[in-house]
Design a protein around this motif. Structure first.
Motif, mmCIF file in Angstrom:
data_model
loop_
_atom_site.group_PDB
_atom_site.id
_atom_site.type_symbol
_atom_site.label_atom_id
_atom_site.label_comp_id
_atom_site.label_asym_id
_atom_site.label_seq_id
_atom_site.Cartn_x
_atom_site.Cartn_y
_atom_site.Cartn_z
ATOM 1 N N GLY A 89 15.408 -16.946 19.246
ATOM 2 C CA GLY A 89 16.341 -15.984 19.167
ATOM 3 C C GLY A 89 15.990 -14.971 20.186
ATOM 4 O O GLY A 89 15.158 -14.796 20.955
ATOM 5 N N ARG A 143 25.519 -25.106 9.248
ATOM 6 C CA ARG A 143 24.511 -24.514 10.279
ATOM 7 C C ARG A 143 23.222 -25.310 10.471
ATOM 8 O O ARG A 143 22.452 -24.654 11.036
ATOM 9 N N LEU A 144 23.278 -26.489 10.245
ATOM 10 C CA LEU A 144 22.062 -27.249 10.261
ATOM 11 C C LEU A 144 22.408 -28.345 11.526
ATOM 12 O O LEU A 144 23.419 -29.185 11.443
ATOM 13 N N ARG A 153 17.237 -27.923 13.781
ATOM 14 C CA ARG A 153 17.718 -26.518 14.084
ATOM 15 C C ARG A 153 18.485 -25.940 12.999
ATOM 16 O O ARG A 153 19.633 -26.372 12.744
ATOM 17 N N TYR A 154 18.003 -24.920 12.297
ATOM 18 C CA TYR A 154 18.915 -24.287 11.267
ATOM 19 C C TYR A 154 19.086 -22.777 11.874
ATOM 20 O O TYR A 154 18.268 -21.899 11.900
ATOM 21 N N TRP A 155 20.589 -22.493 11.818
ATOM 22 C CA TRP A 155 21.108 -21.141 12.415
ATOM 23 C C TRP A 155 21.271 -20.249 11.129
ATOM 24 O O TRP A 155 21.854 -20.799 10.084
ATOM 25 N N PHE A 156 20.704 -19.054 11.124
ATOM 26 C CA PHE A 156 21.038 -18.105 10.071
ATOM 27 C C PHE A 156 22.262 -17.741 10.065
ATOM 28 O O PHE A 156 22.864 -17.394 11.146
ATOM 29 N N THR A 164 15.939 -12.465 15.697
ATOM 30 C CA THR A 164 15.679 -13.813 15.036
ATOM 31 C C THR A 164 17.066 -14.466 14.686
ATOM 32 O O THR A 164 17.527 -14.013 13.964
ATOM 33 N N THR A 165 17.433 -15.629 15.250
ATOM 34 C CA THR A 165 18.723 -16.367 14.949
ATOM 35 C C THR A 165 18.565 -17.755 14.294
ATOM 36 O O THR A 165 19.539 -18.017 13.653
ATOM 37 N N HIS A 166 17.607 -18.281 14.500
ATOM 38 C CA HIS A 166 17.292 -19.799 14.020
ATOM 39 C C HIS A 166 15.961 -20.264 13.939
ATOM 40 O O HIS A 166 14.888 -19.519 14.485
#
Length: 319
Positions: A89, A143-144, A153-156, A164-166
């Motif tokens: 991120g 978000r996956l 990749r998993y987005w928060f 940090t975003t993922h």
């Protein structure tokens, strides 16, 4: 807050909202007492863990390693075992991070407390939203996403304070983190304290009795302007303050159509052609009749063929 009334039964009365300093002092006390409690009840660091002190490590050593690695933010299996989870991120300089927090919120040494939510006794929709938020699943599928190289990749939901975003996982690493979210067998996932605790003296006066309630039958005809049988519109409660409690309280079991609408936002009793309300005429169970009806409507009447499961060699073994 509760206190005994004139009849000896508990009575509730509101308290003032907590101050920011009071929340910070409480978190500070938790950050000191909880580690001390765990250290006092856990095994002696100078001695090897016995079977009684760590039954999970004895019965499920692989699962115990997965839990330990998840707490530390590391991986437990695969080629990257022991390494930290890959986060990415727009990183921010830690010195430039604003240390301000929301009102009545505090965080100390990994312990955080949010005490800025208050729900009135009659605000049932907001209480339901809070319960749904607390019982939400730990993973959001939308978000996956799969990367071109096969990783996940998993987005928060919101960026972390350091930007940090993922997080990026190998498929088996992602499965490992999902296993860490599953509660251990026979473990309590919900615990009640205070007056709602199992041994509380006043609990019988607060918790409703377990009187058997018969499930309401499915309505045969429901108009567009009237709610489903056995359900109460939250907006009607404010219009009928003098209605008896038996009318305002929802039955113990929801209708299947109401459950579909509440959980999946799908109104199964709404016609997709005219918008009118559907009613159940009959329940057809024999497969021969069901197959004829589906074939007549041009809908698939047979399940898809079963394909043999693909074999993948895993880096661990199951008992």
């Amino acid at each position: 807050m509760h206190a005994p009334g004139l009849d000896g039964k508990p009575e509730f009365f509101p308290l003032r909202p907590p101050e920011n300093a009071e929340v910070a002092d409480l978190v500070q006390a938790l950050a000191q007492r909880i580690p001390a409690l765990l250290k006092r009840r856990g095994p002696d660091p100078g001695q090897a863990a016995t079977e009684d002190s760590d039954r999970l490590a004895r019965d499920q050593p692989w699962l115990a390693n997965v839990y330990a690695a998840s707490v530390c933010g590391r991986l437990s299996t695969g080629a990257n075992a022991g390494r930290r989870v890959a986060f990415a991120g727009d990183r921010i300089d830690p010195e430039a991070i604003d240390s301000g927090t929301s009102p009545r919120c505090a965080s100390v040494s990994g312990f955080s407390l949010h005490a800025n939510v208050s729900i009135s006794a009659g605000d049932r929709p907001r209480l339901e939203r809070l319960c749904r938020y607390a019982a939400r699943p730990p993973l959001a599928i939308d978000r996956l996403e799969a990367l071109p190289d096969g990783r996940l990749r998993y987005w928060f939901k919101t960026p972390w304070r350091n930007g940090t975003t993922h997080a990026v996982f190998e498929p088996l690493e992602f499965m490992e983190k999902l296993c860490a979210l599953v509660p251990t067998p026979r473990a309590h996932t919900v615990r009640y304290h205070g007056i709602l605790g199992p041994a509380a003296k006043w609990r019988p006066f607060i918790v409703p009795s377990k009187a058997p309630t018969a499930a309401a039958p499915e309505p045969e005809n429901v108009s567009a302007s009237s709610p489903a049988s056995g359900s109460v519109d939250p907006t009607d409660r404010g219009q009928q303050p003098d209605a008896p409690a038996a009318v305002q309280r929802h039955p113990r079991n929801y209708l299947w159509s109401e459950l579909m609408k509440r959980v999946f936002a799908a109104d199964v009793l709404a016609c997709d052609q005219c918008g009118g309300r559907l009613r159940i005429l009959a329940t057809i169970r024999p497969p021969e009749i069901t197959r004829k009806i589906l074939d007549h409507l041009g809908l698939p009447s047979r399940p898809p063929p079963l394909a043999p499961a693909a074999f993948h060699e895993l880096p661990f073994a199951f008992e």
